[in-house]
Design an enzyme around this catalytic site. Structure first.
Site, PDB file in Angstrom:
ATOM      1  N   SER A 198      25.451  78.456 -68.350  1.00 33.95           N
ATOM      2  CA  SER A 198      24.265  77.762 -68.263  1.00 33.95           C
ATOM      3  C   SER A 198      24.417  76.371 -68.728  1.00 33.95           C
ATOM      4  CB  SER A 198      23.112  78.476 -69.087  1.00 33.95           C
ATOM      5  OG  SER A 198      23.386  78.561 -70.511  1.00 33.95           O
ATOM      6  N   ASN A 199      25.248  76.037 -69.634  1.00 26.79           N
ATOM      7  CA  ASN A 199      25.615  74.865 -70.081  1.00 26.79           C
ATOM      8  C   ASN A 199      26.128  73.895 -68.852  1.00 26.79           C
ATOM      9  OD1 ASN A 199      24.797  73.829 -72.893  1.00 26.79           O
ATOM     10  ND2 ASN A 199      25.604  75.851 -73.220  1.00 26.79           N
ATOM     11  N   ARG A 259      49.730  80.650 -76.510  1.00 29.20           N
ATOM     12  CA  ARG A 259      48.423  79.818 -76.630  1.00 29.20           C
ATOM     13  C   ARG A 259      48.841  78.466 -76.049  1.00 29.20           C
ATOM     14  NH1 ARG A 259      43.812  80.898 -79.183  1.00 29.20           N
ATOM     15  NH2 ARG A 259      43.777  82.760 -80.327  1.00 29.20           N
ATOM     16  N   MET A 297      35.355  80.190 -75.203  1.00 29.94           N
ATOM     17  CA  MET A 297      35.693  80.982 -76.294  1.00 29.94           C
ATOM     18  C   MET A 297      37.152  81.193 -76.264  1.00 29.94           C
ATOM     19  SD  MET A 297      32.421  81.181 -76.714  1.00 29.94           S
ATOM     20  CE  MET A 297      32.189  82.454 -78.187  1.00 29.94           C
ATOM     21  N   ARG A 298      37.809  79.906 -76.645  1.00 29.19           N
ATOM     22  CA  ARG A 298      39.197  79.769 -76.894  1.00 29.19           C
ATOM     23  C   ARG A 298      39.496  78.629 -77.794  1.00 29.19           C
ATOM     24  NH1 ARG A 298      42.672  83.730 -76.265  1.00 29.19           N
ATOM     25  NH2 ARG A 298      44.449  82.035 -76.175  1.00 29.19           N
ATOM     26  N   ILE A 299      40.205  78.879 -78.809  1.00 26.54           N
ATOM     27  CA  ILE A 299      40.666  77.677 -79.658  1.00 26.54           C
ATOM     28  C   ILE A 299      41.805  76.807 -78.969  1.00 26.54           C
ATOM     29  CG2 ILE A 299      42.027  77.216 -81.938  1.00 26.54           C
ATOM     30  CD1 ILE A 299      40.510  79.780 -83.020  1.00 26.54           C
ATOM     31  N   ASN A 312      32.738  69.495 -77.436  1.00 28.00           N
ATOM     32  CA  ASN A 312      32.290  70.997 -77.490  1.00 28.00           C
ATOM     33  C   ASN A 312      30.846  71.273 -77.981  1.00 28.00           C
ATOM     34  OD1 ASN A 312      32.748  73.876 -77.582  1.00 28.00           O
ATOM     35  ND2 ASN A 312      32.670  73.799 -79.944  1.00 28.00           N
ATOM     36  N   HIS A 320      28.288  73.598 -80.149  1.00 27.85           N
ATOM     37  CA  HIS A 320      28.344  74.980 -80.843  1.00 27.85           C
ATOM     38  C   HIS A 320      26.807  75.288 -81.148  1.00 27.85           C
ATOM     39  CE1 HIS A 320      29.618  77.837 -83.815  1.00 27.85           C
ATOM     40  NE2 HIS A 320      28.731  77.023 -84.584  1.00 27.85           N
ATOM     41  N   GLU A 344      20.510  73.154 -76.387  1.00 28.06           N
ATOM     42  CA  GLU A 344      21.933  72.818 -75.953  1.00 28.06           C
ATOM     43  C   GLU A 344      21.863  72.122 -74.422  1.00 28.06           C
ATOM     44  OE1 GLU A 344      24.698  76.047 -76.207  1.00 28.06           O
ATOM     45  OE2 GLU A 344      23.426  77.073 -77.666  1.00 28.06           O
TER      46      GLU A 344
END
Ligand code: GRF
Length: 234
Positions: free
Chosen positions: A14-15, A66, A94-96, A111, A113, A178
């Site tokens: 949605s963002n 990673r 949803m990943r670092i 990002n 949050h 957001e």
């Protein structure tokens, strides 16, 4: 030239949609060169398809490390035409990310949050804030650093949290904000108006620091939120 951007998603997107909408409305001067999802069934991909935006699914589970996954993202983003003059936007991703990613796009990754950082970092900012019993919750757009949910803050929005509310009830109210602050942050970046000094991000107008200029028709309560509301005389 419009700001070339890559948008990373993991879920509903949605963002991403709010960014697409603002671009199509002509208020956000950016071009989405690529949408990347690390989930095959992320609805964000459907949104990209619908708007004829190039997309790529890169499943992190198919990479040995990673770093390998991040390198694949770097390659895809670079090939798509987001270079030194572009920006990488993590929109519900949803990943670092590792230094492999951050060094390729130094100071060019932002990002969103769903909490007022530095409170409630992590995967469930809304739920953690609601469980804590805060009266004011919100969201933050920030530059990304190696430490999760920690980089310099660009913009934040506060929303009320009602007594007894859980994360699911609070989330839509945060999400609505957001969708407003993320495209705004990207536009400021596109205009070259963000100056980062260590932890501080100055918003500039004609090269000078400014405190922010609210739209003329903006209710004071929209940009100075106190909740529960102040009563007469205070
Ligand atoms: C948003 O609340 C975002 O802040 C968080 O995950 C949610 C993603 O929403 N990181 P969407 O995929 O943009 O709809």
């Amino acid at each position: 030239m419009s700001l070339p951007i890559a948008v990373l998603v993991s879920g509903s997107g949605s963002n991403l949609q709010s960014i697409i909408d603002r671009i199509e409305q002509g208020v956000l001067d950016a071009e989405i060169k690529l949408v990347i999802s690390n989930k095959a069934r992320a609805f964000g991909i459907e949104r990209a398809k619908k708007h004829n935006i190039p997309y790529k699914v890169l499943l992190h589970t198919e990479f040995r490390s990673r770093e390998d996954f991040d390198q694949a993202m770097v390659d895809a983003i670079t090939e798509a035409g987001v270079g030194e003059d572009g920006l990488v936007v993590m929109a519900g991703f949803m990943r670092i990310v590792t230094p492999v990613f951050l060094s390729a796009f130094a100071n060019r990754v932002i990002n969103i949050h769903p909490a007022l950082l530095p409170s409630f970092p992590g995967v469930d900012g809304q739920g953690d804030a609601a469980d804590y019993g805060v009266k004011i919750a919100g969201c933050t757009v920030h530059f990304v650093e190696e430490k999760m949910d920690h980089g310099p803050v660009i913009i934040q929005a506060a929303v009320p949290c009602q007594a007894g509310e859980d994360g699911n009830e609070l989330s839509p109210r945060i999400l609505k904000m957001e969708h407003r602050i993320f495209p705004q942050a990207i536009q400021w970046y596109a205009e070259g108006r963000l100056k980062v000094n260590d932890r501080h991000v100055d918003l500039r107008v004609s090269g000078k620091r400014c405190a922010g200029q609210p739209k003329a028709d903006l209710e004071p309560s929209t940009y100075a939120l106190v909740w529960p509301p102040l009563e007469e005389g205070f």
